[in-house]
Design a protein around this motif. Sequence first.
Motif, PDB file in Angstrom:
ATOM      1  N   THR A 261       0.841  -1.204   0.000  1.00  0.00           N
ATOM      2  CA  THR A 261       0.000   0.000   0.000  1.00  0.00           C
ATOM      3  C   THR A 261       0.875   1.253   0.000  1.00  0.00           C
ATOM      4  O   THR A 261       0.624   2.207  -0.749  1.00  0.00           O
ATOM      5  CB  THR A 261      -0.916   0.005   1.243  1.00  0.00           C
ATOM      6  OG1 THR A 261      -1.716  -1.182   1.228  1.00  0.00           O
ATOM      7  CG2 THR A 261      -1.822   1.223   1.265  1.00  0.00           C
ATOM      8  N   LEU A 262       1.900   1.229   0.827  1.00  0.00           N
ATOM      9  CA  LEU A 262       2.798   2.398   0.897  1.00  0.00           C
ATOM     10  C   LEU A 262       3.500   2.626  -0.441  1.00  0.00           C
ATOM     11  O   LEU A 262       3.593   3.755  -0.924  1.00  0.00           O
ATOM     12  CB  LEU A 262       3.839   2.199   2.010  1.00  0.00           C
ATOM     13  CG  LEU A 262       3.315   2.321   3.447  1.00  0.00           C
ATOM     14  CD1 LEU A 262       4.382   1.888   4.441  1.00  0.00           C
ATOM     15  CD2 LEU A 262       2.859   3.754   3.735  1.00  0.00           C
ATOM     16  N   ILE A 263       3.982   1.536  -1.041  1.00  0.00           N
ATOM     17  CA  ILE A 263       4.728   1.676  -2.298  1.00  0.00           C
ATOM     18  C   ILE A 263       3.814   2.160  -3.429  1.00  0.00           C
ATOM     19  O   ILE A 263       4.159   3.068  -4.188  1.00  0.00           O
ATOM     20  CB  ILE A 263       5.413   0.344  -2.693  1.00  0.00           C
ATOM     21  CG1 ILE A 263       6.499  -0.009  -1.669  1.00  0.00           C
ATOM     22  CG2 ILE A 263       6.016   0.438  -4.090  1.00  0.00           C
ATOM     23  CD1 ILE A 263       7.158  -1.353  -1.890  1.00  0.00           C
ATOM     24  N   ILE A 264       2.631   1.553  -3.527  1.00  0.00           N
ATOM     25  CA  ILE A 264       1.702   1.970  -4.599  1.00  0.00           C
ATOM     26  C   ILE A 264       1.346   3.441  -4.428  1.00  0.00           C
ATOM     27  O   ILE A 264       1.323   4.207  -5.396  1.00  0.00           O
ATOM     28  CB  ILE A 264       0.398   1.139  -4.578  1.00  0.00           C
ATOM     29  CG1 ILE A 264       0.665  -0.293  -4.996  1.00  0.00           C
ATOM     30  CG2 ILE A 264      -0.643   1.751  -5.496  1.00  0.00           C
ATOM     31  CD1 ILE A 264      -0.590  -1.133  -5.121  1.00  0.00           C
ATOM     32  N   THR A 265       1.066   3.821  -3.196  1.00  0.00           N
ATOM     33  CA  THR A 265       0.673   5.207  -2.951  1.00  0.00           C
ATOM     34  C   THR A 265       1.816   6.149  -3.322  1.00  0.00           C
ATOM     35  O   THR A 265       1.612   7.162  -4.013  1.00  0.00           O
ATOM     36  CB  THR A 265       0.296   5.402  -1.467  1.00  0.00           C
ATOM     37  OG1 THR A 265      -0.696   4.424  -1.133  1.00  0.00           O
ATOM     38  CG2 THR A 265      -0.256   6.788  -1.212  1.00  0.00           C
TER      39      THR A 265
END
Lengths: 511, 303
Positions: A261-265
């Motif tokens: 989630t952090l990377i995609i965001t």
Amino acid sequence: MLTKRFHFLFQSTKGLVLVAVAMISLVTALWGMLSGPMVEWGVTDAIVNLTGMDLVPAEREGRIILLYHTIAVTVVAIEVYLITGILPMRDHERTMINGTITVGYLTTMIFGLWFGYFGHNFVFHGLYLFGLSLVFFAGILLTIALWPFRKEYYVKDPAYAHTRRGVDLERLAFFTMAVATLGSALFGAVTGSFWGSGHEAFLAEDLIREPHKTTLQLAIIGHLHIMLTLIGVAIALIIGRWFDFKGPLHKIAMPFMIIGTLIITFGAWAVVPFETIAHYIIYGGSVLVLLSGLFLVIFAWRKLIRDGLAEKGIEKGNFVQGLKALLRDPLRFGSTWQMVFMNFNVSFVGIFVAVKLDEIFRVWPAREERIILTGHWHVLSAIIATIILFYYADLAGLKGRARQIFGWVLIIASDVAFGAATVFEMKRLFVSEAEQQPIVNMTMLLIEIGLALVLIILAVFMVWRLVDLFKRKGRWTAELAEEGLDTLPKSPISLTTPLGSNPKSEAEVQS
Amino acid sequence: MKRTFLWLLLLPVFAIGCAAPATSPAESPLTFDTGINPEGWALVPAGEFLRGLHDLETVVDYDYEIMITTVTNAQYANYLNEALAAGAIKIVDDQVVGYYPGDEFHGYRHEEEIAADDWPHISLDDPGLRLRYDGKTFSAMNGYENRPMVQVTWFGARSYCEFTGGRLPTEVEWEKAARGTDGRPFPWGHEIQPENANYYSSHDIFEKIVGKLGDTTPVGFYNGNTYDGFQTIDSPSPYGLYDMGGNVWQWTGDIYEGAHYRYMRGGSKADYGYNLRVWTRNNSHPDYVSPNVGFRCVRLPGD
């Protein structure tokens, strides 16, 4: 008794979800009459004349943006209700979050659509923005409530993913998703405000192939992609709780979901300064999130098979017995099957298009590429909607034959529609423009039949719940009682969950 | 119950069987004389107009003339005969090809080099082509003389315009010619009705024969005449141009830095009505051909 019904609809989790689902159903039913074959059949004209809609051709883009936001924030509200319903938090937090987001999404929906489709009273546009702001504020409250580092939320049960200190990694995943959503909402809101509150509206799909995109255009592209992704992350986490996801797969899936989630965001936000490499960052995050979803599906299907066989008193079944056990409950199976099916319609299509972009898709005219873009995200949105419906139908107490019919019609009809939409999107791979009409006719027909069946079965379901509301001792009274809302307010430090589907939170949370 | 459920499942399959394939347009040409002269040109005077979805004030500081209709099959056949005779184009491997001096290449992401070379204009074996070639002479197929020339690449369109003394319009020129100065969304006004233009499922008489995708209508078809009981609304642009919305997308001449795509305007018979709004753009590789893409030319007065 009217007060009690109001109490049910606007205070209980199940009632709040029911109202939101009903509102989306109404909007979908009415606004779905304004495009596609409905135009061809003259239905659009009839609806426009009947309702007095003012569809100025130059304002189509702006109207569509208002409509998308209206539906999106309502879906977000449903997810928030479900999250506050399944995760332990203080009662006053739950009440404030649910109350704020309810006023927020209803204000957004009513005044957004009023402004967009029934003349332009700018007071309504202001109220629409106010509604969006309330939804955002509810998001802040939710994020605070989800703070995973309070000791009372630590988990002891080794079956669930947690840190050495006991921090619940699933709660951390919800928290991460909520923080990412807030940031990504701002990403769009700041841009929209800078652009004169969005009055110079455009659709992102109309920007494809533009070699020079402005910073604001890139921000909007990043915003819309990440918001839908995070709505997907949220529903995957919610469904995980429904299945009481735990064990070794849970311990791998949760860190993957948090980091993914952090990377995609970060990747979506990076579209603005680093457009060229942003996609690679997003791919990296997507792999982790998709793997996390895969682990959930494996866990859920194993559980369905194990429970199904146990019900029949079979210790170790053969393939057919296992398959029957897996398929015996279409609501539980459907919610996870749609996650698998999504890959055929969205993930694989997306990867294929990305890999063959210059070789195949950029050889086609832009309008063909645009069909793929709009098609794949419409399908993703609709798949998320069906997953919500599977869960809500279960919460609403659908049982027996009605559960079977609702579940299977929803699975088959929606998948026929989504499958046909995918064929429609990709038709140029196997048919020329001059010869495409039969395939267009066939796919359009399947899409319409599939969606019509979904809407019909949903309408039947909603009518059932509506009729129930007229009963003195209907299901709604039982649901109100289940959530403990039929009596005086509870202690403000209660940590129970209204939906009661989280044994971890009820039995094993430290208090 | 199970049987009903099974029937419900099978319903789409039966429905597919009922979806009859479209008849090939070539099998059922309808011929109509619209009375609109495709050789006509309209003057667009210099001045300001509102461009694009957001009404950007834009000045075109010169007069120009633009064809009243899109180029027809008959016109293109005549051009091919003259251009072949003059050596401006040639036939290689069943393709009409012509020299193009190439684009400046910038090496942008997704940009493809369009090098100086012979590029295809039309393919003689293209089943969608409405031209005949007997080995010496080109002619339009019967019934398609006054239909728009389609299945032609951007190179073929450009070559026609330049050979006949003009050029392809820029996007700005095209939009001003379509829209005039009052900011209207459609060439004929503010609303769209099926009697205004040929678009997807607009229920014209060709759709009744060949299916919803329809066929091209003769140029200038939507001029208020009645054809076999189909009443049209006279739908010229403010400068008297026909078919600036619908029937076929129209190639424009702009070449943008960092992109090899060529842009089209106007929407076509295969697009829903909202795609006919004057600012709607489409683009493709310059050697793309389609039964839904044609063109018209511009020239400066006196040329």
